[in-house]
Design an enzyme around this catalytic site. Structure first.
Site, PDB file in Angstrom:
ATOM      1  N   ARG A 295      51.278  51.669  36.882  1.00 44.19           N
ATOM      2  CA  ARG A 295      50.580  50.417  37.184  1.00 44.19           C
ATOM      3  C   ARG A 295      50.220  50.288  38.661  1.00 44.19           C
ATOM      4  O   ARG A 295      49.357  49.497  39.025  1.00 44.19           O
ATOM      5  CB  ARG A 295      51.451  49.223  36.778  1.00 44.19           C
ATOM      6  CG  ARG A 295      51.471  48.921  35.297  1.00 44.19           C
ATOM      7  CD  ARG A 295      52.021  47.536  35.029  1.00 44.19           C
ATOM      8  NE  ARG A 295      51.959  47.222  33.609  1.00 44.19           N
ATOM      9  CZ  ARG A 295      52.994  47.343  32.775  1.00 44.19           C
ATOM     10  NH1 ARG A 295      54.152  47.755  33.243  1.00 44.19           N
ATOM     11  NH2 ARG A 295      52.875  47.043  31.499  1.00 44.19           N
ATOM     12  N   PHE A 425      43.141  45.286  32.187  1.00 46.57           N
ATOM     13  CA  PHE A 425      43.643  46.661  32.144  1.00 46.57           C
ATOM     14  C   PHE A 425      45.164  46.720  32.219  1.00 46.57           C
ATOM     15  O   PHE A 425      45.794  45.982  32.972  1.00 46.57           O
ATOM     16  CB  PHE A 425      43.112  47.426  33.363  1.00 46.57           C
ATOM     17  CG  PHE A 425      41.929  48.317  33.091  1.00 46.57           C
ATOM     18  CD1 PHE A 425      41.540  48.652  31.814  1.00 46.57           C
ATOM     19  CD2 PHE A 425      41.210  48.841  34.154  1.00 46.57           C
ATOM     20  CE1 PHE A 425      40.457  49.474  31.590  1.00 46.57           C
ATOM     21  CE2 PHE A 425      40.127  49.668  33.944  1.00 46.57           C
ATOM     22  CZ  PHE A 425      39.744  49.992  32.661  1.00 46.57           C
ATOM     23  N   GLU A 426      45.763  47.650  31.465  1.00 42.39           N
ATOM     24  CA  GLU A 426      47.179  48.005  31.580  1.00 42.39           C
ATOM     25  C   GLU A 426      48.106  46.787  31.546  1.00 42.39           C
ATOM     26  O   GLU A 426      49.071  46.702  32.293  1.00 42.39           O
ATOM     27  CB  GLU A 426      47.412  48.830  32.850  1.00 42.39           C
ATOM     28  CG  GLU A 426      46.661  50.158  32.820  1.00 42.39           C
ATOM     29  CD  GLU A 426      46.824  50.957  34.094  1.00 42.39           C
ATOM     30  OE1 GLU A 426      47.761  50.678  34.856  1.00 42.39           O
ATOM     31  OE2 GLU A 426      46.012  51.859  34.338  1.00 42.39           O
ATOM     32  N   GLY A 427      47.770  45.852  30.674  1.00 43.01           N
ATOM     33  CA  GLY A 427      48.552  44.627  30.544  1.00 43.01           C
ATOM     34  C   GLY A 427      47.819  43.463  31.163  1.00 43.01           C
ATOM     35  O   GLY A 427      47.709  43.369  32.385  1.00 43.01           O
TER      36      GLY A 427
END
Length: 642
Positions: A295, A425-427
């Site tokens: 992240r 994105f990504e959570g």
């Protein structure tokens, strides 16, 4: 053997939570600055003095950044990527030759072996020229095949795949499905064992970043439980050109127009059991662990974007005059520029601190990385919006249009579009709030969770009550007073000491607020998502303030910019403190209950009269596309970059 025909499995809310909880990293073997912060313990010793990279890491990292800067300045045409909505093959080939695909891969496998700190600086540099190109490199190394193999792969897998990935094989990460986002319990893609040495994959994956051009894929699929097979969500390395794989569509987005993102269908794709990463059922844990450091690439790009916002605002606001003076000298614009400068400093401080903590590996940074992603994506979006406002009509105009009429081609509106995805994105921000909140209250649930668990027996609840009594008898008194109340505390930070004292006091206040909320709502606490979001946002501000003060002090002792760094840190902390005060006020004075009633009315159709007087330009079709397993009927959009 026929392909499975089931839709995503039906699961209850409780079952979905149990799957997510089982995938969590349960233990804390190392200290965590952010975890302690949420518990009311300000462990400044965990981040100060600011950790620094080793001399050899600096030499290797700076040498690569110099080459990368030259490449980006002379061989990357960001305007062309935006215009053609595609990254030219020669650009990717040039990055391969530079070794950029192997930035994080160990040199023994042919990679560059850069630290997380320099990897993130490289992504910020590339992303400033072309965010789509930065996304390609990030998806390849931060969440693609290299990272899970580094953490969980066998030696045979590392030997087989890492040299390819360091040299020229692009990778992608495939988890999301058309009807499955942040709820992996409903994952529909299956991997059915076929004998002892093969799995057969069937299913459809959505939003496969790099999937259109990838050579290797990390695929998450559900293995059915059977004799000899534990089953569960499992990770596999899959060759992207294997028979039965079809990239059915290359997706187009409002931003990141060069992003090679698509829809990938698997139909009876045979994958060797040797390509399974970890045991069956460990796939979701592997994905979440990979993201702990993966992240950090996203806030790195945001920090780079923040620097560019400041640069353009400075140059434009000094040049543009209104009413006899530069617009920067008008307070309405000047306050925006101060926000940009202070926040640019803060985003870099947060990313560099979290990155260096990841490199040192002395701390558990799962919360720090999540906070960096959350805070970076939200603040960078605000910065881009302010830049567009400062630029006025020119901020809304495209770079090509500006150039066509003879002005500097500043892609401010593109930045706004490109940055918007980072909050998803990504959570998404909402999911990050819940993820961080869960980690933040982990200590409470560890001692008192059984008390509020309806499935636990009375005996278990009694034992939990005893544990909780002992924990809170020791913990609560420590929240009453601390160093933040001592006028001389943190005096080595000079004028910034007042902000560190604020962080210490506020950390204890945050912990008291969380405890009160848990006492008040108990098992219903998990439903108070708006409240939890504010708790997390307060923690994010406190983390950012801490990082800013520590970085400013580092710069004071190691560079010629100490005075300016302290000034920026002071400005940021004062701005942040105002946001913290507002968030605390909204913990208990808010419209959350009324909002829930309005939502009930919206879903019941009580307000449909409000929608009259418009036409809906949306096209026909289902909200979610059909993803029934089976052979593809579409032309394969996959393309290999030589």
């Amino acid at each position: 053997m026929s392909a499975p025909t089931q839709r995503p499995p039906k699961v209850s809310e409780r079952e979905a939570r149990q799957v997510a909880e089982a995938a969590r990293q349960q233990d804390w073997h190392k200290p965590s600055f952010a975890k302690e912060l949420f518990l009311g313990r300000f462990r400044l010793d965990l981040i100060h003095p600011h950790p620094l990279p080793a001399d050899e890491d600096v030499r290797r990292g700076e040498a690569f950044l110099a080459k990368l800067r030259e490449f980006c300045a002379t061989r990357v045409d960001g305007a062309r990527i935006e215009r053609e909505a595609r990254i030219p093959d020669e650009t990717v080939t040039g990055l391969k030759e530079l070794g950029a695909l192997g930035m994080k891969i160990d040199p023994k496998y042919g990679g560059l072996g850069l630290t997380q700190l320099y990897y993130n600086r490289a992504l910020a540099l590339v992303g400033s020229v072309s965010p789509a190109l930065g996304a390609l490199l990030s998806a390849h190394q931060s969440i693609g095949v290299p990272q899970p193999l580094k953490l969980f792969g066998t030696q045979e897998q590392k030997d087989a795949f890492l040299p390819r990935l360091a040299r020229d094989a692009i990778s992608a990460f495939l988890l999301t499905e058309p009807d499955v986002g942040s709820d992996p319990a409903r994952l529909a893609t299956t991997a059915v064992p076929d004998g002892d040495d093969t799995y057969v994959l069937d299913g459809v994956k959505l939003w496969t970043t790099n999937g259109v051009v990838a050579d290797l894929l990390v695929v998450m699929a559900r293995v059915p439980a059977s004799e000899g097979h534990r089953g569960g969500i499992t990770a596999f390395v899959v060759e992207a050109d294997a028979p039965g794989i079809t990239v059915e569509h290359r997706n187009a987005f409002m931003g990141l127009r060069g992003l090679e993102n698509g829809v990938t269908r698997f139909h009876r794709v045979r994958v060797p059991a040797a390509n399974r990463i970890g045991p069956e059922g460990a796939g979701l844990k592997i994905a979440l662990t990979t993201l702990n450091t993966g992240r950090l690439s996203l806030p790195a790009a945001c920090a780079g974007a923040g620097k560019w916002c400041l640069k353009i605002a400075r140059e434009w606001a000094a040049e543009r005059e209104q009413w006899g003076k530069p617009v920067a000298r008008h307070e309405a614009v000047g306050t925006k520029i101060s926000f940009l400068a202070a926040t640019a400093f803060a985003l870099e401080a947060v990313v560099d601190l979290a990155s260096q903590m990841a490199d040192e590996d002395r701390n558990d940074i799962r919360i720090e990385a999540a906070l960096a992603k959350l805070y970076g994506s939200e603040m960078a979006w605000l910065m881009a919006d302010e830049l567009v406002q400062i630029r006025g009509g020119r901020g809304y105009e495209t770079a090509d249009s500006l150039a066509a009429r003879g002005e500097r081609a500043v892609p401010a509106e593109q930045l706004l579009r490109d940055l918007r995805i980072n909050r998803i994105f990504e959570g998404s921000t909402e999911i990050m709030h819940l993820l961080i909140a869960r980690e933040a209250v982990d200590a409470h649930l560890a001692v008192a969770g059984d008390i509020i668990d309806p499935d636990k027996a009375l005996a278990d609840k009694a034992k939990a009550g005893a544990r909780a009594g002992g924990f809170y008898a020791r913990w609560l008194p420590k929240l009453v007073a601390g160093q933040g109340q001592l006028p001389g505390a943190y005096g080595e930070f000079g004028e910034l000491a007042t902000h560190l004292r604020f962080v210490e006091r506020t950390s204890r206040k945050l912990a008291r607020s969380t405890f009160y909320a848990m006492s008040r709502w108990q098992g219903k606490m998990e439903l108070k998502q708006a409240f939890l979001g504010r708790i997390v946002d307060i923690g994010a501000e406190l983390f950012a303030m801490s990082a800013v003060c520590v970085r400013a002090e580092l710069l004071r002792t190691t560079t010629d910019h100490g005075r300016e760094a302290h000034q920026l840190a002071d400005a940021f902390c004062r701005q942040s403190r105002l946001r913290v005060d507002e968030l605390f006020g909204r913990l208990w004075a808010n419209t959350d209950d009324l909002d829930r009633k309005v939502v009930d009315g919206v879903l019941a159709g009580s307000y449909t009269w409000l929608e009259e007087g418009i036409l809906d330009p949306s096209g026909d079709g289902p909200w979610i596309a059909d993803t029934t397993p089976g052979p593809s009927t579409e032309e394969n959009q996959h393309r290999k970059i030589p």
